[in-house]
Enzyme design. Structure first.
Site, PDB file in Angstrom:
ATOM      1  N   ASP A 231       0.837  -1.204   0.000  1.00  0.00           N
ATOM      2  CA  ASP A 231       0.000   0.000   0.000  1.00  0.00           C
ATOM      3  C   ASP A 231       0.873   1.257   0.000  1.00  0.00           C
ATOM      4  OD1 ASP A 231      -2.330  -1.770   0.507  1.00  0.00           O
ATOM      5  OD2 ASP A 231      -1.268  -2.082   2.387  1.00  0.00           O
TER       6      ASP A 231
ATOM      7  N   HIS B 264      -4.525  -3.424   6.166  1.00  0.00           N
ATOM      8  CA  HIS B 264      -4.332  -3.682   4.728  1.00  0.00           C
ATOM      9  C   HIS B 264      -5.690  -4.087   4.164  1.00  0.00           C
ATOM     10  CE1 HIS B 264      -2.872  -5.002   0.911  1.00  0.00           C
ATOM     11  NE2 HIS B 264      -3.378  -6.198   1.118  1.00  0.00           N
TER      12      HIS B 264
HETATM   13  N1  LIG Z   1      -0.591  -8.112   2.271  1.00  0.00           N
HETATM   14  C1  LIG Z   1      -0.595  -7.868   0.977  1.00  0.00           C
HETATM   15  O1  LIG Z   1      -0.279  -6.738   0.562  1.00  0.00           O
HETATM   16  C2  LIG Z   1      -0.962  -8.935  -0.026  1.00  0.00           C
HETATM   17  C3  LIG Z   1      -0.840  -8.667  -1.386  1.00  0.00           C
HETATM   18  C4  LIG Z   1      -1.162  -9.666  -2.305  1.00  0.00           C
HETATM   19  C5  LIG Z   1      -1.619 -10.892  -1.865  1.00  0.00           C
HETATM   20  N2  LIG Z   1      -1.755 -11.108  -0.527  1.00  0.00           N
HETATM   21  C6  LIG Z   1      -2.215 -12.414  -0.016  1.00  0.00           C
HETATM   22  O2  LIG Z   1      -1.129 -13.350  -0.065  1.00  0.00           O
HETATM   23  C7  LIG Z   1      -1.648 -14.672  -0.031  1.00  0.00           C
HETATM   24  C8  LIG Z   1      -0.973 -15.563  -1.067  1.00  0.00           C
HETATM   25  O3  LIG Z   1      -1.286 -15.104  -2.347  1.00  0.00           O
HETATM   26  P1  LIG Z   1      -0.863 -15.936  -3.660  1.00  0.00           P
HETATM   27  O4  LIG Z   1      -1.307 -15.129  -4.805  1.00  0.00           O
HETATM   28  O5  LIG Z   1       0.565 -16.354  -3.562  1.00  0.00           O
HETATM   29  O6  LIG Z   1      -1.815 -17.201  -3.509  1.00  0.00           O
HETATM   30  P2  LIG Z   1      -1.651 -18.644  -4.207  1.00  0.00           P
HETATM   31  O7  LIG Z   1      -2.954 -19.325  -4.049  1.00  0.00           O
HETATM   32  O8  LIG Z   1      -1.047 -18.523  -5.568  1.00  0.00           O
HETATM   33  O9  LIG Z   1      -0.584 -19.336  -3.276  1.00  0.00           O
HETATM   34  C9  LIG Z   1      -0.844 -19.637  -1.964  1.00  0.00           C
HETATM   35  C10 LIG Z   1      -0.081 -20.891  -1.651  1.00  0.00           C
HETATM   36  O10 LIG Z   1      -0.190 -21.106  -0.253  1.00  0.00           O
HETATM   37  C11 LIG Z   1      -0.326 -22.493  -0.063  1.00  0.00           C
HETATM   38  N3  LIG Z   1      -0.908 -22.684   1.255  1.00  0.00           N
HETATM   39  C12 LIG Z   1      -2.201 -22.593   1.627  1.00  0.00           C
HETATM   40  N4  LIG Z   1      -2.330 -22.871   2.914  1.00  0.00           N
HETATM   41  C13 LIG Z   1      -1.091 -23.144   3.381  1.00  0.00           C
HETATM   42  C14 LIG Z   1      -0.594 -23.520   4.638  1.00  0.00           C
HETATM   43  N5  LIG Z   1      -1.402 -23.680   5.697  1.00  0.00           N
HETATM   44  N6  LIG Z   1       0.742 -23.700   4.757  1.00  0.00           N
HETATM   45  C15 LIG Z   1       1.558 -23.545   3.709  1.00  0.00           C
HETATM   46  N7  LIG Z   1       1.132 -23.212   2.479  1.00  0.00           N
HETATM   47  C16 LIG Z   1      -0.177 -23.015   2.329  1.00  0.00           C
HETATM   48  C17 LIG Z   1      -1.200 -22.972  -1.205  1.00  0.00           C
HETATM   49  O11 LIG Z   1      -1.042 -24.359  -1.435  1.00  0.00           O
HETATM   50  C18 LIG Z   1      -0.645 -22.131  -2.359  1.00  0.00           C
HETATM   51  O12 LIG Z   1       0.392 -22.779  -3.037  1.00  0.00           O
HETATM   52  C19 LIG Z   1      -3.150 -14.505  -0.209  1.00  0.00           C
HETATM   53  O13 LIG Z   1      -3.772 -14.542   1.057  1.00  0.00           O
HETATM   54  C20 LIG Z   1      -3.297 -13.105  -0.784  1.00  0.00           C
HETATM   55  O14 LIG Z   1      -4.560 -12.545  -0.526  1.00  0.00           O
HETATM   56  C21 LIG Z   1      -1.417 -10.166   0.388  1.00  0.00           C
HETATM   57  O1  LIG Z   2      -6.923  -7.273  -1.815  1.00  0.00           O
HETATM   58  C1  LIG Z   2      -6.467  -8.403  -2.010  1.00  0.00           C
HETATM   59  O2  LIG Z   2      -7.000  -9.456  -1.633  1.00  0.00           O
HETATM   60  C2  LIG Z   2      -5.190  -8.540  -2.770  1.00  0.00           C
HETATM   61  C3  LIG Z   2      -4.024  -7.976  -2.083  1.00  0.00           C
HETATM   62  O3  LIG Z   2      -4.164  -7.853  -0.710  1.00  0.00           O
HETATM   63  C4  LIG Z   2      -3.583  -6.682  -2.688  1.00  0.00           C
HETATM   64  O4  LIG Z   2      -3.603  -5.660  -2.001  1.00  0.00           O
HETATM   65  O5  LIG Z   2      -3.204  -6.684  -3.875  1.00  0.00           O
END
Ligand SMILES: NC(=O)c1ccc[n+]([C@@H]2O[C@H](COP(=O)([O-])OP(=O)(O)OC[C@H]3O[C@@H](n4cnc5c(N)ncnc54)[C@H](O)[C@@H]3O)[C@@H](O)[C@H]2O)c1
Ligand SMILES: O=C(O)C[C@H](O)C(=O)O
Length: 328
Positions: free
Chosen positions: A162, A190
């Protein structure tokens, strides 16, 4: 003499953020070009993700990174977090189109309780934990509460994406280089309630508020653009942000470990009561980092508009905390 390797645990290692993250950690972009790392990679104990993780590890191997001193695949947090110096908790269920982040709470609560307990049991006592998986602030809060023997300050949530989004919007608006923008802040959760605050921001020592001089743009364009950027990316890609999220995770951990040289960055951290935020709420604050520690920038004036925004994002976080209290 070369440095001793540090242990970096990454969960969700076969996911899309994992794929954008691991190669950069192994190349030294997170902890420095002189710091060897051992990657301890956690995926769910199912054939598909474990097989995909093996594939990612084959690719890591094929990069022949000089700083990659070892790597391990795990399906149990109790082994994945053993002696970890850094833990990036990425794995969780991502939000799909039209899904509310709050809905993720229940699904993800259980994951972060188990992982908090495992960190408590086996990680280094100095482990630096970054929660990326959404809802990141509350997941970090859950992990912290599940790890009573570790210092609270070791647990953080990712607000850096962000923060970086806000910097880029300001750079585009002013036509100035992003690297010249100082003193940006994103307060709170977030989520779309976050408050991206550029009242103190400067470019080349000049006030950004004065340079832009457009309160309407601030309130009606800038704030919603930054706050809803995650949803806009999901809408456009059909998947949540990955490379930019991985980049923000690298920025967060690098700054925490190596310092910011006085520059302000945003980290989600457990409050100690600063700015009236109740103790333990995992809240986005302006911080500076030095010697492996973060410190909140205190004493900033909070005007009526800002107080209203801060109250709104705090209310959301308190409601999220309330929604998981039966789990803790
Ligand atoms: N904070 C932020 O700014 C931000 C930004 C983008 C995404 N995210 C979040 O990050 C997370 C991951 O996103 P992604 O696009 O990589 O998702 P993704 O689905 O591509 O990958 C997630 C992976 O986590 C694994 N997983 C699920 N539960 C698990 C566990 N208990 N232990 C270990 N591995 C586990 C899944 O098998 C998968 O491979 C999501 O929650 C998404 O919303 C946060
Ligand atoms: O908002 C979402 O679930 C995606 C991620 O946290 C983002 O900010 O790109």
């Amino acid at each position: 003499m070369s440095k001793k390797p540090v242990r970096v645990a990454v969960t969700g290692a076969a996911g899309q953020i994992g794929y954008a993250l691991l190669f950069r950690i192994a190349s030294g972009e997170m902890l420095g070009k002189d710091q060897p790392v051992i990657l301890q990679l956690l995926e769910v104990p199912a054939e598909g993700p474990q097989k995909a993780l093996k594939g990612v590890m084959m690719e890591l191997e094929d990069c022949a990174f000089p700083l990659l001193a070892g790597m391990e695949a795990h399906s149990n947090p109790m082994t994945a977090f053993k002696d970890a110096d850094y833990a990036l908790l990425v794995g969780s269920r991502p939000r799909g189109p039209g899904m509310e982040r709050a809905e993720l709470l229940a699904v993800n609560g259980a994951i972060f309780i188990e992982q908090g307990k495992a960190l408590n049991a086996v990680a280094s006592r100095n482990v630096k934990v970054l929660v990326v998986g959404n809802p990141a602030n509350t997941n970090a809060y859950i992990a912290m509460k599940s790890a009573p023997d570790l210092p609270r300050k070791n647990f953080t949530a990712m607000l850096r994406l962000d923060h970086n989004r806000a910097l880029s919007q300001i750079a585009a608006k002013t036509g100035k280089p992003v690297a010249e923008i100082e003193r940006m802040i994103v307060w709170g959760n977030h989520s779309p309630t976050m408050y991206a605050d550029y009242r103190f921001a400067t470019i080349g020592g000049q006030s950004v508020v004065k340079m832009i001089n457009d309160q309407d743009w601030y309130v009606n364009v800038f704030l919603p653009t930054v706050a809803k950027r995650g949803a806009a990316i999901i809408e456009a890609r059909g998947l949540s942000s990955a490379a930019s999220a991985a980049n923000a995770a690298i920025d967060h951990m690098r700054d925490w470990a190596l310092g910011t040289n006085g520059k302000w960055v945003t980290m989600g951290i457990p409050s100690d009561g600063q700015y009236g935020i109740p103790k333990d709420v995992m809240f986005g604050f302006p911080v500076t980092c030095a010697n492996g520690e973060y410190q909140v920038v205190e004493g900033l004036e909070i005007d009526a508009f800002s107080q209203q925004r801060i109250d709104a994002t705090l209310a959301e976080l308190l409601a999220e905390q309330d929604g998981v209290k039966h789990l803790l």
